[in-house]
Write a protein that holds these residues in place. Structure first.
Motif, mmCIF file in Angstrom:
data_model
loop_
_atom_site.group_PDB
_atom_site.id
_atom_site.type_symbol
_atom_site.label_atom_id
_atom_site.label_comp_id
_atom_site.label_asym_id
_atom_site.label_seq_id
_atom_site.Cartn_x
_atom_site.Cartn_y
_atom_site.Cartn_z
ATOM 1 N N ALA A 58 0.842 -1.205 -0.040
ATOM 2 C CA ALA A 58 0.114 -0.007 0.104
ATOM 3 C C ALA A 58 0.872 1.181 -0.075
ATOM 4 O O ALA A 58 2.023 1.245 0.515
ATOM 5 C CB ALA A 58 -1.143 -0.046 1.131
ATOM 6 N N LEU A 59 0.348 2.209 -0.629
ATOM 7 C CA LEU A 59 0.990 3.655 -0.666
ATOM 8 C C LEU A 59 1.000 4.290 0.916
ATOM 9 O O LEU A 59 2.027 4.827 1.173
ATOM 10 C CB LEU A 59 0.450 4.464 -1.619
ATOM 11 C CG LEU A 59 0.705 3.942 -3.256
ATOM 12 C CD1 LEU A 59 -0.200 4.766 -4.208
ATOM 13 C CD2 LEU A 59 2.096 3.864 -3.528
ATOM 14 N N ALA A 85 -4.906 -1.925 -0.918
ATOM 15 C CA ALA A 85 -3.976 -1.412 -1.750
ATOM 16 C C ALA A 85 -4.353 -1.109 -3.051
ATOM 17 O O ALA A 85 -4.102 -0.290 -3.881
ATOM 18 C CB ALA A 85 -2.822 -2.278 -1.967
ATOM 19 N N GLU A 86 -5.372 -2.186 -3.657
ATOM 20 C CA GLU A 86 -5.708 -1.900 -5.066
ATOM 21 C C GLU A 86 -6.721 -0.463 -5.181
ATOM 22 O O GLU A 86 -6.831 0.210 -6.193
ATOM 23 C CB GLU A 86 -6.827 -2.950 -5.475
ATOM 24 C CG GLU A 86 -7.313 -2.863 -6.629
ATOM 25 C CD GLU A 86 -8.080 -4.142 -7.086
ATOM 26 O OE1 GLU A 86 -8.723 -4.175 -8.318
ATOM 27 O OE2 GLU A 86 -8.028 -4.964 -6.144
ATOM 28 N N GLN A 142 -6.316 2.198 -3.194
ATOM 29 C CA GLN A 142 -5.144 3.322 -3.166
ATOM 30 C C GLN A 142 -4.883 3.415 -4.750
ATOM 31 O O GLN A 142 -4.664 4.754 -5.320
ATOM 32 C CB GLN A 142 -4.260 3.085 -2.297
ATOM 33 C CG GLN A 142 -4.727 3.216 -0.883
ATOM 34 C CD GLN A 142 -3.598 3.233 0.093
ATOM 35 O OE1 GLN A 142 -2.576 3.733 -0.323
ATOM 36 N NE2 GLN A 142 -3.786 2.203 1.074
ATOM 37 N N ARG A 143 -4.386 2.556 -5.423
ATOM 38 C CA ARG A 143 -3.578 2.587 -6.747
ATOM 39 C C ARG A 143 -4.678 3.314 -7.720
ATOM 40 O O ARG A 143 -4.154 3.963 -8.331
ATOM 41 C CB ARG A 143 -3.094 1.444 -7.135
ATOM 42 C CG ARG A 143 -1.849 0.860 -6.566
ATOM 43 C CD ARG A 143 -1.297 -0.447 -7.162
ATOM 44 N NE ARG A 143 0.020 -0.766 -6.464
ATOM 45 C CZ ARG A 143 -0.035 -1.193 -5.477
ATOM 46 N NH1 ARG A 143 -1.150 -1.790 -4.934
ATOM 47 N NH2 ARG A 143 1.423 -1.489 -4.940
ATOM 48 N N LYS A 144 -6.104 2.775 -7.686
ATOM 49 C CA LYS A 144 -6.986 3.338 -8.502
ATOM 50 C C LYS A 144 -7.194 4.804 -8.451
ATOM 51 O O LYS A 144 -7.363 5.560 -9.508
ATOM 52 C CB LYS A 144 -8.317 2.502 -8.467
ATOM 53 C CG LYS A 144 -8.406 1.271 -8.944
ATOM 54 C CD LYS A 144 -9.789 0.714 -8.894
ATOM 55 C CE LYS A 144 -9.961 -0.715 -9.371
ATOM 56 N NZ LYS A 144 -11.465 -1.211 -9.499
ATOM 57 N N VAL A 171 -2.830 6.341 -8.118
ATOM 58 C CA VAL A 171 -1.829 5.999 -9.611
ATOM 59 C C VAL A 171 -2.665 6.214 -10.934
ATOM 60 O O VAL A 171 -2.453 6.717 -11.799
ATOM 61 C CB VAL A 171 -1.270 4.813 -9.450
ATOM 62 C CG1 VAL A 171 -0.468 4.415 -10.721
ATOM 63 C CG2 VAL A 171 -0.443 4.676 -8.050
ATOM 64 N N GLN A 172 -3.855 5.529 -11.003
ATOM 65 C CA GLN A 172 -4.732 5.239 -12.184
ATOM 66 C C GLN A 172 -5.675 6.501 -12.272
ATOM 67 O O GLN A 172 -6.482 6.707 -13.152
ATOM 68 C CB GLN A 172 -5.554 4.083 -12.168
ATOM 69 C CG GLN A 172 -4.638 2.698 -12.127
ATOM 70 C CD GLN A 172 -5.388 1.495 -12.050
ATOM 71 O OE1 GLN A 172 -6.628 1.662 -12.294
ATOM 72 N NE2 GLN A 172 -4.558 0.498 -11.952
ATOM 73 N N ASN A 230 2.235 10.893 -8.940
ATOM 74 C CA ASN A 230 2.994 10.235 -8.400
ATOM 75 C C ASN A 230 2.731 9.893 -6.865
ATOM 76 O O ASN A 230 3.426 9.709 -5.996
ATOM 77 C CB ASN A 230 4.617 10.640 -8.472
ATOM 78 C CG ASN A 230 4.918 11.143 -9.869
ATOM 79 O OD1 ASN A 230 4.803 10.137 -10.576
ATOM 80 N ND2 ASN A 230 5.658 12.009 -10.016
ATOM 81 N N GLY A 231 1.624 9.572 -6.670
ATOM 82 C CA GLY A 231 0.920 9.183 -5.393
ATOM 83 C C GLY A 231 0.630 10.291 -4.510
ATOM 84 O O GLY A 231 0.499 10.102 -3.282
#
Length: 548
Positions: free
Chosen positions: A121-122, A155-156, A158-160, A163-164, A195-196
């Motif tokens: 996770a970020l 974590a998924e 967070q990335r969506k 990041v996405q 970049n998060g």
């Protein structure tokens, strides 16, 4: 209400349909109302959330606080919105809005030790530090932090977002500080991330109001179901009675018609099919009643004709017997005296007496034949009256004198009470009427009895009464006395006179003159009377008794 009646069947079927529909409707509401409401609310919330995010990005993309217009999103959906500012150092600055336009900040820090629970996770799950400003209730804080914690643990998700640059939404159940378990809908979308790092818009909406409503509905529906079922049964009962009551009335009318009672009608006045059926049934009843009345009248007339024919047949037999008896004697006398004359029996005086008997019996036979011919002409309508104006009193006086002089009168006197009245009639036939009535009175008056004629002036007619002392006519014979071939005396003796044709001729003549006639018994005998139209302009005076 009978079990096999249409009323019960209609009540039972309609009740089952109503209660079944009510049950299905309530079950569908209990089963699908909450999911439907959640879907509608979350869909609307996502739409309004996206509109608020787009406006924020267009108007204040670098702002780190929640604008005041976010209240339009928070209030309808019981939501809490926040703008998250994230950095790589692990610090998180949260700006919370509640629609009053004031800035509310909360600075959170995540301990490094908890990062091990969510590798990859970020950011690690957050634990609240002492906030800089906490002007909002703990419940709102709990909802917001719980939603962020659920996001950071995945974590998924967070990335969506980081990041996405995609929007994520999910449901969660949160144990709040009020000790109540409430379901929340969380939406997180990027505002300005790279970049998060950067800013993220988060919103948490409570779904508890609809859950409370559904729980309340479950308790309320038990009472509502009972009341609705009772109301439905009552309405169905009234409805079934409303439908079947006119049918029962029509059935009662049909039952009366089946018993040939057409006097009463159904009495239903409606503009629907039942009303049309009622009118048709009433129309049928009226026609059948009319047809039955006509049939009864025809049957009564037929019975009357049959009885009349039987009576006429009996009278014909009596007439044939009477005429045979009447003709047999004069024929025998004529035959015997003719043979005596042919054989030159007796001297001159005897032969003159024989000839006189032959002439008398021949005249008697001719009278019988003439009466029969007259009666036949009058009954068949072949005779036409010869009307003339004449004095009725003079005609009566003339006939009385002639009959008193007749050898067969036995010297009986005829008492007269006459009026000087003129009538318009057939003189010959009226003379025949008077002759028959006076002859009948003379025959039935004893030797020491009295008889007479009197005249009375009425409204527009003169009434002539022929009366005599003697034996009365039996009451049951009075209605038949005017019938032809009828005689009260059944013995047919020659001394009693008549063949039963005279009074029948009197009736036919008076009917042709449209005159009234009657016979009645008096205290000492019998009275025949008839009326003819008279000239009422003349005064009348009594005449004394005529005697010779």
């Amino acid at each position: 209400m009978k079990w096999k009646s249409i009323s019960f069947k209609l009540f039972a079927v309609t009740s089952l349909v109503f209660i079944g529909c009510l049950t299905i409707m309530m079950l569908l509401q209990l089963a699908f109302f909450e999911p439907y409401y959640v879907r509608e609310k979350t869909g609307g919330f996502l739409r309004d959330f996206e509109q608020a995010r787009q406006r924020f990005m267009q108007e204040t993309p670098d702002e780190h606080t929640v604008p005041a217009y976010f209240a339009n999103l928070e209030e309808p959906y019981y939501a809490t919105t926040a703008i998250l500012t994230l950095s790589r150092s692990g610090d998180l600055l949260v700006s919370v809005g509640k629609g009053n336009g004031k800035d509310k900040f909360l600075r959170l820090r995540a301990p490094a030790s908890v990062n091990e629970r969510n590798p990859g996770a970020l950011y690690s799950p957050l634990l609240p530090d002492l906030p800089t400003i906490t002007p909002f209730p703990d419940v709102e804080m709990d909802k917001l932090l719980a939603g962020l914690d659920q996001w950071f643990q995945n974590a998924e998700r967070q990335r969506k977002v980081l990041v996405q640059a995609e929007q994520v939404s999910f449901f969660m159940d949160v144990q709040l500080t009020t000790d109540s378990n409430r379901r929340q809908f969380v939406v997180i979308a990027p505002l300005n991330v790279r970049n998060g790092e950067g800013t993220v818009l988060a919103a948490v909406s409570s779904l508890q109001p609809v859950g409370d409503a559904v729980s309340a509905f479950r308790g309320f529906y038990s009472y509502f179901y009972l009341l609705a079922a009772a109301g439905a049964l009552l309405l169905v009962l009234l409805y079934s009675r409303m439908i079947t009551r006119p049918l029962r009335l029509l059935n009662n009318t049909a039952l009366r018609m089946a018993k040939l009672d057409f006097r009463e009608q159904s009495g239903i006045r409606r503009s629907d099919e039942i009303g049309s059926l009622s009118e048709t049934l009433n129309f049928l009843s009226e026609n059948l009643n009319k047809a039955l009345s006509e049939l009864q009248e025809a049957n009564a007339k037929l019975q009357e004709d049959i009885e009349k024919e039987k009576r006429l047949e009996r009278l014909r037999r009596e007439f044939v017997a009477g005429v045979s008896h009447e003709l047999k004697t004069p024929i025998s006398l004529i035959s015997g005296f003719a043979e005596a004359l042919q054989d030159n029996v007796g001297d001159g005086k005897k032969r003159d007496r024989y000839a006189a008997v032959i002439r008398e019996e021949t005249s008697r036979m001719a009278g019988i034949v003439n009466d029969m011919l007259d009666l036949t002409q009058m009954e068949t309508g072949q005779y036409r009256l010869v009307l003339d104006d004449f004095r009725l009193d003079e005609l009566v006086c003339h006939l009385a004198e002639k009959l008193q002089d007749h050898p067969g009168s036995g010297g009986k006197r005829i008492e007269l009470q006459l009026l000087p009245v003129a009538v318009r009639a057939d003189r010959f036939r009226i003379e025949q009427v008077l002759t028959n009535l006076l002859g009948n009175a003379i025959r039935h008056t004893p030797d020491n009895g009295r008889l007479g004629i009197r005249m009375m002036l009425e409204a527009k007619s003169v009434r002539t009464v022929v009366w005599n002392e003697g034996e009365q006519i039996p009451e049951d014979e009075l209605s038949h006395i005017w019938d032809h071939f009828y005689r009260v005396e059944k013995s047919r003796e020659r001394d009693s006179g008549g063949t039963g044709i005279g009074l029948a001729i009197v009736r036919q003549i008076l009917q042709l003159h449209n005159g009234l006639y009657e016979v009645r018994n008096t205290a000492g005998g019998v009275e025949f009377s008839f009326s003819l139209p008279a000239d009422g302009s003349r005064t009348w005076e009594s005449r004394g008794n005529l005697r010779h």
